[in-house]
Motif scaffolding. Sequence first.
Motif, PDB file in Angstrom:
ATOM      1  N   ALA A 154     -36.030  17.072 -24.478  1.00  0.00           N
ATOM      2  CA  ALA A 154     -35.137  17.821 -23.589  1.00  0.00           C
ATOM      3  C   ALA A 154     -34.409  18.927 -24.353  1.00  0.00           C
ATOM      4  CB  ALA A 154     -34.141  16.875 -22.933  1.00  0.00           C
ATOM      5  N   TYR A 155     -33.973  18.618 -25.579  1.00  0.00           N
ATOM      6  CA  TYR A 155     -33.317  19.638 -26.407  1.00  0.00           C
ATOM      7  C   TYR A 155     -34.264  20.818 -26.619  1.00  0.00           C
ATOM      8  CZ  TYR A 155     -32.159  22.060 -30.720  1.00  0.00           C
ATOM      9  OH  TYR A 155     -31.936  23.029 -31.662  1.00  0.00           O
ATOM     10  N   TRP A 156     -35.509  20.533 -26.987  1.00  0.00           N
ATOM     11  CA  TRP A 156     -36.451  21.624 -27.268  1.00  0.00           C
ATOM     12  C   TRP A 156     -36.803  22.391 -25.998  1.00  0.00           C
ATOM     13  CZ3 TRP A 156     -36.798  23.920 -31.594  1.00  0.00           C
ATOM     14  CH2 TRP A 156     -37.758  24.912 -31.760  1.00  0.00           C
ATOM     15  N   ALA A 157     -36.878  21.720 -24.859  1.00  0.00           N
ATOM     16  CA  ALA A 157     -37.137  22.404 -23.589  1.00  0.00           C
ATOM     17  C   ALA A 157     -36.024  23.409 -23.312  1.00  0.00           C
ATOM     18  CB  ALA A 157     -37.256  21.395 -22.456  1.00  0.00           C
ATOM     19  N   GLN A 158     -34.770  23.026 -23.638  1.00  0.00           N
ATOM     20  CA  GLN A 158     -33.653  23.947 -23.439  1.00  0.00           C
ATOM     21  C   GLN A 158     -33.721  25.133 -24.401  1.00  0.00           C
ATOM     22  OE1 GLN A 158     -31.089  23.763 -20.931  1.00  0.00           O
ATOM     23  NE2 GLN A 158     -31.117  25.878 -21.653  1.00  0.00           N
ATOM     24  N   ILE A 159     -34.094  24.865 -25.666  1.00  0.00           N
ATOM     25  CA  ILE A 159     -34.241  25.955 -26.640  1.00  0.00           C
ATOM     26  C   ILE A 159     -35.319  26.933 -26.169  1.00  0.00           C
ATOM     27  CG2 ILE A 159     -35.034  26.490 -28.999  1.00  0.00           C
ATOM     28  CD1 ILE A 159     -32.140  25.468 -28.857  1.00  0.00           C
ATOM     29  N   GLU A 160     -36.433  26.383 -25.694  1.00  0.00           N
ATOM     30  CA  GLU A 160     -37.518  27.237 -25.187  1.00  0.00           C
ATOM     31  C   GLU A 160     -37.050  28.073 -24.004  1.00  0.00           C
ATOM     32  OE1 GLU A 160     -42.195  26.312 -24.756  1.00  0.00           O
ATOM     33  OE2 GLU A 160     -40.896  24.555 -24.760  1.00  0.00           O
ATOM     34  N   ALA A 161     -36.355  27.429 -23.062  1.00  0.00           N
ATOM     35  CA  ALA A 161     -35.851  28.150 -21.896  1.00  0.00           C
ATOM     36  C   ALA A 161     -34.876  29.238 -22.322  1.00  0.00           C
ATOM     37  CB  ALA A 161     -35.189  27.172 -20.929  1.00  0.00           C
ATOM     38  N   ASP A 162     -33.973  28.916 -23.251  1.00  0.00           N
ATOM     39  CA  ASP A 162     -33.027  29.916 -23.746  1.00  0.00           C
ATOM     40  C   ASP A 162     -33.760  31.097 -24.358  1.00  0.00           C
ATOM     41  OD1 ASP A 162     -30.944  28.307 -22.937  1.00  0.00           O
ATOM     42  OD2 ASP A 162     -30.363  27.679 -24.961  1.00  0.00           O
ATOM     43  N   PHE A 163     -34.760  30.825 -25.161  1.00  0.00           N
ATOM     44  CA  PHE A 163     -35.513  31.888 -25.824  1.00  0.00           C
ATOM     45  C   PHE A 163     -36.136  32.828 -24.792  1.00  0.00           C
ATOM     46  CE2 PHE A 163     -39.569  33.544 -27.401  1.00  0.00           C
ATOM     47  CZ  PHE A 163     -39.133  34.250 -28.505  1.00  0.00           C
ATOM     48  N   TYR A 164     -36.819  32.263 -23.813  1.00  0.00           N
ATOM     49  CA  TYR A 164     -37.507  33.096 -22.824  1.00  0.00           C
ATOM     50  C   TYR A 164     -36.562  33.755 -21.840  1.00  0.00           C
ATOM     51  CZ  TYR A 164     -41.922  31.651 -24.738  1.00  0.00           C
ATOM     52  OH  TYR A 164     -42.976  31.463 -25.593  1.00  0.00           O
ATOM     53  N   ASN A 165     -35.310  33.274 -21.781  1.00  0.00           N
ATOM     54  CA  ASN A 165     -34.306  33.911 -20.930  1.00  0.00           C
ATOM     55  C   ASN A 165     -33.407  34.866 -21.704  1.00  0.00           C
ATOM     56  OD1 ASN A 165     -35.026  32.756 -18.422  1.00  0.00           O
ATOM     57  ND2 ASN A 165     -34.060  30.832 -19.030  1.00  0.00           N
ATOM     58  N   GLY A 166     -33.731  35.113 -22.963  1.00  0.00           N
ATOM     59  CA  GLY A 166     -32.971  36.069 -23.760  1.00  0.00           C
ATOM     60  C   GLY A 166     -31.637  35.564 -24.249  1.00  0.00           C
ATOM     61  N   VAL A 167     -31.441  34.258 -24.265  1.00  0.00           N
ATOM     62  CA  VAL A 167     -30.182  33.680 -24.742  1.00  0.00           C
ATOM     63  C   VAL A 167     -30.201  33.632 -26.269  1.00  0.00           C
ATOM     64  CG1 VAL A 167     -28.718  31.611 -24.734  1.00  0.00           C
ATOM     65  CG2 VAL A 167     -29.924  32.307 -22.644  1.00  0.00           C
ATOM     66  N   ASN A 168     -29.112  34.044 -26.880  1.00  0.00           N
ATOM     67  CA  ASN A 168     -28.992  34.022 -28.334  1.00  0.00           C
ATOM     68  C   ASN A 168     -28.921  32.569 -28.813  1.00  0.00           C
ATOM     69  OD1 ASN A 168     -28.571  34.761 -31.002  1.00  0.00           O
ATOM     70  ND2 ASN A 168     -26.426  35.285 -30.702  1.00  0.00           N
ATOM     71  N   ILE A 169     -29.879  32.149 -29.625  1.00  0.00           N
ATOM     72  CA  ILE A 169     -29.905  30.787 -30.149  1.00  0.00           C
ATOM     73  C   ILE A 169     -29.200  30.791 -31.498  1.00  0.00           C
ATOM     74  CG2 ILE A 169     -31.370  28.872 -30.876  1.00  0.00           C
ATOM     75  CD1 ILE A 169     -33.502  30.074 -28.902  1.00  0.00           C
ATOM     76  N   LEU A 170     -28.048  30.174 -31.531  1.00  0.00           N
ATOM     77  CA  LEU A 170     -27.213  30.183 -32.730  1.00  0.00           C
ATOM     78  C   LEU A 170     -27.559  29.005 -33.640  1.00  0.00           C
ATOM     79  CD1 LEU A 170     -23.852  31.058 -30.985  1.00  0.00           C
ATOM     80  CD2 LEU A 170     -25.351  32.600 -32.271  1.00  0.00           C
ATOM     81  N   PRO A 171     -27.268  29.132 -34.936  1.00  0.00           N
ATOM     82  CA  PRO A 171     -27.536  28.019 -35.854  1.00  0.00           C
ATOM     83  C   PRO A 171     -26.558  26.874 -35.641  1.00  0.00           C
ATOM     84  CG  PRO A 171     -26.454  29.808 -37.015  1.00  0.00           C
ATOM     85  CD  PRO A 171     -26.737  30.302 -35.625  1.00  0.00           C
ATOM     86  N   GLY A 172     -26.932  25.723 -36.160  1.00  0.00           N
ATOM     87  CA  GLY A 172     -26.096  24.537 -36.052  1.00  0.00           C
ATOM     88  C   GLY A 172     -25.722  23.997 -37.414  1.00  0.00           C
TER      89      GLY A 172
END
Length: 145
Positions: free
Chosen positions: A75-93
């Motif tokens: 589920a976490y990775w599905a959200q990262i993928e969705a964020d990427f394809y929606n242009g959401v900035n993926i920040l480091p953790g």
Amino acid sequence: MPMNGQTVGRDVSLDFMTSRGLLVIAAAAITNFTSAPVTTNTASKGMDGITRYGVFPDGWQGSLDIDRLGSGLDAYWAQIEADFYNGVNILPGTIMETIQEPDGSITQWRYIGVMFDFKDAGSKVANQLVKQKLSFMAARRLQVS
């Protein structure tokens, strides 16, 4: 619980903070955690004929082997993928590694600037555990305590 004065894997606990909040991975699910410094090496040969080497810290990398106990990592990775394809900035953790030392003290390390990489969602085979792999790259590892 150290054994014979040595650290064993059960002495280590991990917390993962992502750009989407806490990533919960049950301690029972993590079967292996590795981390290693990344370095850049250089060499310079002076006019005196002596080679002088440099080793520069260049971050950290590592991975976790995880027995799949639920859909959390997927589920976490599905959200990262969705964020990427929606242009959401993926920040480091961050990763917080806590170790109970053989002398009873506690050592903590914080990995910062962490980017996670879901390397393997696992093979689904009858009568076998599904094993997943999560890798990471970190800018630094800082000693907290």
